[in-house]
Design an enzyme around this catalytic site. Structure first.
Site, PDB file in Angstrom:
ATOM      1  N   GLY A   1      31.281  39.539 -16.484  1.00 50.00           N
ATOM      2  CA  GLY A   1      31.665  39.533 -15.074  1.00 50.00           C
ATOM      3  C   GLY A   1      33.166  39.675 -14.866  1.00 50.00           C
TER       4      GLY A   1
ATOM      5  CD  GLU B   1      29.431  43.004 -14.639  1.00 53.67           C
ATOM      6  OE1 GLU B   1      29.489  41.756 -14.752  1.00 53.67           O
ATOM      7  OE2 GLU B   1      28.361  43.617 -14.596  1.00 53.67           O
TER       8      GLU B   1
ATOM      9  CD  GLU C   1      27.639  41.229 -19.352  1.00 48.54           C
ATOM     10  OE1 GLU C   1      27.943  42.072 -20.227  1.00 48.54           O
ATOM     11  OE2 GLU C   1      28.240  41.122 -18.268  1.00 48.54           O
TER      12      GLU C   1
HETATM   13  N1  CAA Z   1      31.186  30.757 -19.375  1.00 50.50           N
HETATM   14  C1  CAA Z   1      31.412  29.440 -19.558  1.00 50.50           C
HETATM   15  N2  CAA Z   1      32.306  28.936 -20.426  1.00 50.50           N
HETATM   16  C2  CAA Z   1      33.036  29.817 -21.126  1.00 50.50           C
HETATM   17  C3  CAA Z   1      32.869  31.204 -20.987  1.00 50.50           C
HETATM   18  C4  CAA Z   1      31.901  31.672 -20.046  1.00 50.50           C
HETATM   19  N3  CAA Z   1      31.692  32.984 -19.817  1.00 50.50           N
HETATM   20  N4  CAA Z   1      33.724  31.824 -21.844  1.00 50.50           N
HETATM   21  C5  CAA Z   1      34.407  30.863 -22.477  1.00 50.50           C
HETATM   22  N5  CAA Z   1      33.996  29.644 -22.059  1.00 50.50           N
HETATM   23  C6  CAA Z   1      34.484  28.319 -22.490  1.00 50.50           C
HETATM   24  C7  CAA Z   1      34.007  27.986 -23.896  1.00 50.50           C
HETATM   25  O1  CAA Z   1      32.704  27.458 -23.870  1.00 50.50           O
HETATM   26  C8  CAA Z   1      35.062  26.986 -24.312  1.00 50.50           C
HETATM   27  O2  CAA Z   1      34.753  25.733 -23.738  1.00 50.50           O
HETATM   28  P1  CAA Z   1      34.919  24.367 -24.636  1.00 50.50           P
HETATM   29  O3  CAA Z   1      36.394  24.304 -24.918  1.00 50.50           O
HETATM   30  O4  CAA Z   1      34.435  23.299 -23.732  1.00 50.50           O
HETATM   31  O5  CAA Z   1      34.121  24.594 -25.866  1.00 50.50           O
HETATM   32  C9  CAA Z   1      36.330  27.486 -23.656  1.00 50.50           C
HETATM   33  O6  CAA Z   1      35.903  28.357 -22.603  1.00 50.50           O
HETATM   34  C10 CAA Z   1      37.210  28.294 -24.592  1.00 50.50           C
HETATM   35  O7  CAA Z   1      36.416  29.330 -25.171  1.00 50.50           O
HETATM   36  P2  CAA Z   1      36.279  29.557 -26.758  1.00 50.50           P
HETATM   37  O8  CAA Z   1      36.501  28.281 -27.499  1.00 50.50           O
HETATM   38  O9  CAA Z   1      34.990  30.260 -26.988  1.00 50.50           O
HETATM   39  O10 CAA Z   1      37.524  30.524 -26.994  1.00 50.50           O
HETATM   40  P3  CAA Z   1      37.670  31.612 -28.146  1.00 50.50           P
HETATM   41  O11 CAA Z   1      39.095  32.080 -28.062  1.00 50.50           O
HETATM   42  O12 CAA Z   1      37.175  31.109 -29.455  1.00 50.50           O
HETATM   43  O13 CAA Z   1      36.687  32.816 -27.709  1.00 50.50           O
HETATM   44  C11 CAA Z   1      35.713  34.390 -26.169  1.00 50.50           C
HETATM   45  C12 CAA Z   1      36.963  33.538 -26.541  1.00 50.50           C
HETATM   46  C13 CAA Z   1      35.496  35.483 -27.209  1.00 50.50           C
HETATM   47  C14 CAA Z   1      36.046  35.025 -24.806  1.00 50.50           C
HETATM   48  C15 CAA Z   1      34.464  33.487 -26.059  1.00 50.50           C
HETATM   49  O14 CAA Z   1      34.777  32.369 -25.260  1.00 50.50           O
HETATM   50  C16 CAA Z   1      33.273  34.173 -25.475  1.00 50.50           C
HETATM   51  O15 CAA Z   1      32.602  34.931 -26.134  1.00 50.50           O
HETATM   52  N6  CAA Z   1      32.947  33.874 -24.175  1.00 50.50           N
HETATM   53  C17 CAA Z   1      31.768  34.393 -23.519  1.00 50.50           C
HETATM   54  C18 CAA Z   1      31.955  35.846 -23.094  1.00 50.50           C
HETATM   55  C19 CAA Z   1      30.679  36.373 -22.453  1.00 50.50           C
HETATM   56  O16 CAA Z   1      29.624  36.390 -23.045  1.00 50.50           O
HETATM   57  N7  CAA Z   1      30.783  36.818 -21.166  1.00 50.50           N
HETATM   58  C20 CAA Z   1      29.653  37.328 -20.431  1.00 50.50           C
HETATM   59  C21 CAA Z   1      29.057  36.240 -19.566  1.00 50.50           C
HETATM   60  S1  CAA Z   1      27.554  36.742 -18.746  1.00 50.50           S
HETATM   61  C22 CAA Z   1      28.065  37.658 -17.421  1.00 50.50           C
HETATM   62  O17 CAA Z   1      29.239  37.812 -17.160  1.00 50.50           O
HETATM   63  C23 CAA Z   1      26.957  38.218 -16.552  1.00 50.50           C
HETATM   64  C24 CAA Z   1      27.393  39.205 -15.514  1.00 50.50           C
HETATM   65  O18 CAA Z   1      27.484  40.390 -15.767  1.00 50.50           O
HETATM   66  C25 CAA Z   1      27.648  38.780 -14.149  1.00 50.50           C
END
Ligand code: CAA
Length: 258
Positions: free
Chosen positions: A109, A112, A132
């Site tokens: 998102g 997006e 995703e």
């Molecule tokens: N939602 C909720 N929490 C999130 C998040 C998300 N999308 N992305 C990161 N966070 C949180 C983590 O859970 C973490 O929380 P804690 O400290 O409580 O554990 C904090 O943010 C820091 O993140 P990381 O420890 O994971 O940081 P990193 O540097 O190791 O990794 C990252 C960074 C690669 C961005 C990783 O956080 C990640 O993969 N995040 C998810 C990305 C993702 O999948 N996005 C798509 C979401 S679905 C969507 O967006 C649907 C749509 O089209 C509308």
């Protein structure tokens, strides 16, 4: 208006919104999207504002929709409430230009949201992606639709199907972003661009935006017709007279935005 998930400020004629949930890399939840939409609408209707910038922080523009908030949702939850996507299209109805200043992650998102702005200026630290697929879902706020239009079918397929991230250099080559700048200059560069835009005649700025968006959504002949009508209508403005007179008289124009 006080907000909990964004920070809002005005810099001259530029409205700046900072996404502000740093503890979750600016993950986008319903409250944030509602507040963002409200802030942008307020700027849009403010005669003292000519352009807007949305940014995050050094680590993340936004790492996507809030996964924690939606992890246990059922189909009925998301279908009935449209929780994840309900407020997202507000930004499309903003008539003044909106620039995304992207540093760090713009994923899911977050990517997006950046694509919903008018153009993206990114830092050399930026990482874009639609991961995703790794969560067992697909992009839900335009990723499968705007990416192929913004870059290409091949790259959109690659990003959405593999979930890999694209760095700033690749994003610039692909045409996703308009400029790549050093991370510590990114926000300033976006504010400077917005300041330049805000100094022009507002009707011509809004009509240019509206016309380019037609190119994104409709046929070429419809777009050409639309552009021509907009072009003609600008001859009804005082700013067109001033802009052209200033050119002929070899001086800077003094636009009154009308
Ligand atoms: N939602 C909720 N929490 C999130 C998040 C998300 N999308 N992305 C990161 N966070 C949180 C983590 O859970 C973490 O929380 P804690 O400290 O409580 O554990 C904090 O943010 C820091 O993140 P990381 O420890 O994971 O940081 P990193 O540097 O190791 O990794 C990252 C960074 C690669 C961005 C990783 O956080 C990640 O993969 N995040 C998810 C990305 C993702 O999948 N996005 C798509 C979401 S679905 C969507 O967006 C649907 C749509 O089209 C509308």
């Amino acid at each position: 208006m006080t907000y909990e998930t964004i920070l809002v400020e005005t810099l001259g004629k530029v409205g700046l919104v900072r996404l502000n949930r740093p503890q979750v890399l600016n993950a986008l939840n319903d409250q944030l999207m509602t507040e963002l939409g409200q802030a942008l609408m307020d700027f849009d209707s403010d005669d003292n504002i000519g352009a807007m910038v949305i940014t995050g922080n050094d680590k993340a523009f936004a790492a996507g929709a809030d996964i924690g908030a939606m992890a246990t949702f059922t189909y009925m939850d998301v279908y009935k409430s449209e929780y994840i996507t309900r407020n997202w299209e507000t930004i499309r109805n903003i008539r003044k230009p909106v620039i995304a200043a992207v540093r760090g992650f713009a994923l899911g998102g977050g990517c997006e949201l950046a694509m919903m702005t008018d153009f993206i200026i990114c830092a050399d630290t930026a990482k874009f992606g639609q991961p995703e697929i790794k969560l067992g879902i697909i992009p839900g706020a335009g990723g499968t639709q705007r990416l192929p239009r913004a870059i290409s079918k091949a790259k959109a397929m690659d990003l959405c199907l593999t979930g890999r991230l694209m760095d700033a250099a690749e994003a610039e080559r692909a045409g996703l972003v308009s400029r790549v700048v050093p991370a510590d200059k990114c926000l300033d560069e976006a504010i400077e661009a917005a300041t330049v835009i805000a100094a022009y005649s507002n009707p011509s700025v809004m009509m240019a935006k509206e016309s380019i968006n037609r190119a994104f959504e409709g046929s070429l002949s419809e777009g050409m017709l639309f552009e021509r009508r907009m072009f003609h209508s600008l001859f009804a403005t005082e700013d067109q007279k001033e802009g052209m007179a200033a050119f002929v008289e070899k001086r800077k124009p003094d636009f009154k935005n009308k």
